[in-house]
Design a protein around this motif. Sequence first.
Motif, short mmCIF file in Angstrom:
data_model
loop_
_atom_site.label_atom_id
_atom_site.label_comp_id
_atom_site.label_asym_id
_atom_site.label_seq_id
_atom_site.Cartn_x
_atom_site.Cartn_y
_atom_site.Cartn_z
N ILE A 41 46.80 25.30 77.01
CA ILE A 41 46.55 24.51 78.21
C ILE A 41 47.71 24.62 79.19
N THR A 45 47.34 26.13 82.94
CA THR A 45 47.67 25.29 84.09
C THR A 45 48.65 25.99 85.02
N THR A 165 41.13 18.49 75.33
CA THR A 165 41.01 19.95 75.48
C THR A 165 39.64 20.34 76.02
N ASP A 168 39.68 19.30 79.79
CA ASP A 168 40.49 20.23 80.57
C ASP A 168 39.79 21.57 80.71
N ASN A 169 39.11 22.03 79.67
CA ASN A 169 38.42 23.31 79.71
C ASN A 169 37.31 23.30 80.76
#
Length: 379
Positions: A41, A45, A165, A168-169
């Motif tokens: 991540i 980012t 996760t 965020d994905n």
Amino acid sequence: MTGTAELIRGHWTRGEPGREAPQQLVIALYRWWVVAMALKIAGATWDICWHFKWLRDDLAPPHLINTVGTVIVLGLVVFHTYTGIGADRATLRWMQWGLGIFLVAAPLDVINHRVNGLDITAWSPSHALLYLGTGLMSIGLIRGWAQHGRGDRYQYPIACFLWFTVLDNFLFLNQHQEYGVLGLAAWDRGTPYAEDILLQFAADDLGRPLDRIAVEYFTLPVPDWVYPSWAVLTGLGTLLLARRLVGRKWTATTITAGYLAFRCVAWGLLAAADFPISTVPFFLLAGAVAIDLSFQLAARIRPLVGAVAVTAVSYAALSVQETYLAAPPSDYWSAAYVVVLLAGLWWFVQFLLDTEIGRRLTSRAQMTTGARESTTPSP
């Protein structure tokens, strides 16, 4: 670390999925998963803002950070597969398919860039495969941790991180617009974030001179209805599922607060290092609170009333953020179909988890994938 290493060496023998093992070893494996996903991540980012400043570089630092996380994931999947420890057959299949798709997508993405030049949008087929692979791994992790994390003192925080996760994905795709809206504003001010060579490359890719139209094509390449629709249906849809399966009050709000805190920290670090900055989707917090509060409603009316409340609150918060802070351009009329789709998604989740027919279908699906455990009612 020493004790864990000894346990790994002592259990490095062939075994079937679901093999019994010391709880200390299983917990340690999932904590290494947390480390690996955190690295992936962090690298992703940094990577997206990197591409708003410079031309692509296969060995750029963000790619290397992501690669370290992927190498750890590879080692973990190999261990789970060979020893059968820490994952039943269905969980292992999610992990294996996710890693396999990701490993296939990575070189395809490199080839895509070499053939097509600058891959301007985050919504490309090769990128979609990367997201799909990561998402499947996260599903396997959530399933595995639900089975093996009970009793661990960090059970709830790790469960929230694993749902983080997934969130965020999904929302990673929206970051293109979140960086793009400020990138276009920087161009209008006469202080563009991107180097001239990147802007010229984007203009050449469009086949026109370097002007505002070319820059807008690079920074905001998708229609305005995409940003709010995707945020609500996939982002808040993920939080809805997390709240339902984790079963604790304020789970959706907790995950969202953690996600926004991470984005704010990343924003500060990237700004301090003179990288492009993005808007942060603060409006999601209002939607997450609405999801948590909706679970106080009676089950029979929750999908419809909850979907209306979540959609209305989210779109209103997005409008406030766009007015007083910054947000990508959005088509607010998209709320008319988003509320219908969200209600359908909510009803489907509730149908699978609360009804006898849904439980039978879920149980049958688990049997066909070789799952050994039976379905248990959600809280």
